[in-house]
Design an enzyme around this catalytic site. Structure first.
Site, short mmCIF file in Angstrom:
data_model
loop_
_atom_site.label_atom_id
_atom_site.label_comp_id
_atom_site.label_asym_id
_atom_site.label_seq_id
_atom_site.Cartn_x
_atom_site.Cartn_y
_atom_site.Cartn_z
CG HIS A 1 -2.22 -0.76 0.85
ND1 HIS A 1 -3.40 -0.38 1.36
CD2 HIS A 1 -2.40 -2.12 0.47
CE1 HIS A 1 -4.22 -1.50 1.08
NE2 HIS A 1 -3.73 -2.48 0.44
CB SER A 56 -1.40 -2.94 -7.16
OG SER A 56 -1.91 -3.57 -6.06
CE LYS A 81 -10.54 -8.03 -13.32
NZ LYS A 81 -9.87 -7.18 -14.03
CG ASP A 82 -10.19 -9.84 -4.99
OD1 ASP A 82 -9.32 -9.98 -6.14
OD2 ASP A 82 -9.72 -8.99 -4.27
CD GLU A 120 2.36 -33.73 0.10
OE1 GLU A 120 1.32 -33.50 0.41
OE2 GLU A 120 2.41 -35.00 -0.74
#
Length: 405
Positions: free
Chosen positions: A215, A219, A243-244, A287
């Site tokens: 922040h 972005s 959108k998220d 894994e």
């Protein structure tokens, strides 16, 4: 009059809290936070990683209430969770599959950062904190894989912890400290359980710092051009929250597929066999999310060299701000970079495939070539492209690029 007094009291309480803990102004900041208006769905992976972390913490706390960290009871306690605890199978599978989903979105998040130059100035600290989160995730996942105390858990812990013995002078002491004795046994399981429980909260703290640093300068975006005016941005809410939530829907559909239809696909069948120190599995593998690094480890015949290469393959990501000196952030405007980037992504997939196969020919030779390509991308390709690549012209602003779409 009475209503006005009540409103005054509510306001005064809010002000009283705000003066001591600015929580309300922080919520307002999030609501009014402006982001570049051209962010694609590739920017969903950060919020998806946050959801995955929350799932892991919640399911992990519930599992810890029923798990017994003792070599004589650990395997049976996991079976008890699966069979006798109400919805225990759902919680345990959610936690196991959630780990894989967490790594899927993190790898996608890293891949997006590599393509769009998210590690470049002024966001280096954001990138470094992201690498710290990744390292903490790897440690947490490794320790969590040991807890079911199945065959692959036990032998995976034995093989991986033994790697530290390759370091001269201090190696054996590190291994003894990790084991809590002279073999993988009850002290090992206890300390792995304690650290596995602790690390997600450490990750949460680093995530908070990661968001605060993000922040600070905002972005990045697909063009790599910095915000120049308010017209380049839109409020995060409601545009990107919607959108998220779309991204959450896709994430949970995939999550639900593995959870309800294929819960063991991403695991290993040997882990449903109780740990037996006297019987070594024919092929010990970690894994799936560790397989590329495991392939790099095995590519070098020398044990110490393999260990150094494995750790270097992760830590080299932290050097990207200095290795890639190109003034152009986004790979969309770098034609040559784009070609080498996709070669690198394919190479990582090949490394993952090699890591899942036995250490024999031709897998050893392919793994060595793929490992060489992996390091060459960072140490040779990126520095060379920084000097000689002919990049496309950048748009004047985000708005200019956005209006052409």
């Amino acid at each position: 009059m009475k209503m006005e007094l009540e409103q005054g009291k509510k306001q005064s309480v809010k002000e009283w809290i705000e003066y001591r803990l600015p929580v309300f102004s922080f919520i307002e900041h999030l609501a009014q936070y402006r982001t570049p208006k051209n962010l694609s769905f590739a920017w969903n992976f950060g919020s998806l990683a946050g959801i995955a972390l929350v799932i892991q913490i919640i399911t992990g706390i519930v599992l810890a209430m029923h798990y017994t960290p003792h070599v004589l009871h650990a395997f049976d306690s996991v079976e008890n969770i699966m069979r006798n605890v109400n919805y225990g199978w759902l919680i345990r599978y959610s936690h196991a599959i959630g780990a894989s989903m967490f790594f899927i979105v993190i790898y996608a998040h890293i891949a997006r950062g590599l393509y769009y130059g998210s590690y470049k100035s002024p966001r280096e600290i954001v990138w470094f904190l992201g690498i710290m989160i990744f390292l903490a995730m790897m440690a947490t996942a490794f320790m969590g894989y040991v807890l079911p105390w199945g065959q692959m858990s036990f032998w995976g812990a034995t093989v991986i912890t033994n790697l530290f013995s390759a370091f001269p002078i201090v190696g054996e002491s590190i291994v003894t400290w990790l084991w809590g004795g002279f073999s993988v046994d009850n002290p090992t399981l206890n300390r792995f359980f304690a650290l596995h429980y602790l690390f997600p909260f450490i990750i949460t703290a680093i995530v908070i710092l990661h968001i605060v640093a993000l922040h600070r300068h905002g972005s990045s975006n697909p063009t790599g051009v910095e915000v120049k005016s308010a017209s380049d941005t839109i409020p995060f809410h409601p545009y990107y929250t919607v959108k998220d939530f779309f991204g959450f829907g896709v994430f949970f559909i995939l999550f639900a597929y593995f959870l309800f239809f294929n819960p063991n696909y991403l695991g290993h069948p040997d882990n449903y066999i109780p740990a037996n120190p006297l019987v070594t599995p024919p092929h010990i593998v970690p894994e799936w999310y560790f397989l590329p690094f495991y392939a790099i480890l095995r590519a070098i015949p020398n044990k110490l060299g393999g260990v150094i290469a494995m750790f270097a393959s992760v830590l080299i990501l932290a050097l990207l701000p200095w290795l890639d000196r190109s003034p152009i952030r986004s790979g969309s405007y770098r034609p040559a970079f784009k070609i080498f980037y996709w070669i690198f992504i394919i190479d990582v997939v090949i490394l993952g495939y090699i890591g899942a196969n036995p250490p024999e020919q031709p897998f050893i030779a392919i793994g060595q070539v793929a490992s060489l390509v992996y390091f060459a991308y960072f140490l040779v390709v990126l520095p060379m492209l920084s000097k000689f690549e002919q990049a496309r012209s950048l748009p004047e602003s985000i708005s200019t690029a956005y209006s052409k779409k």
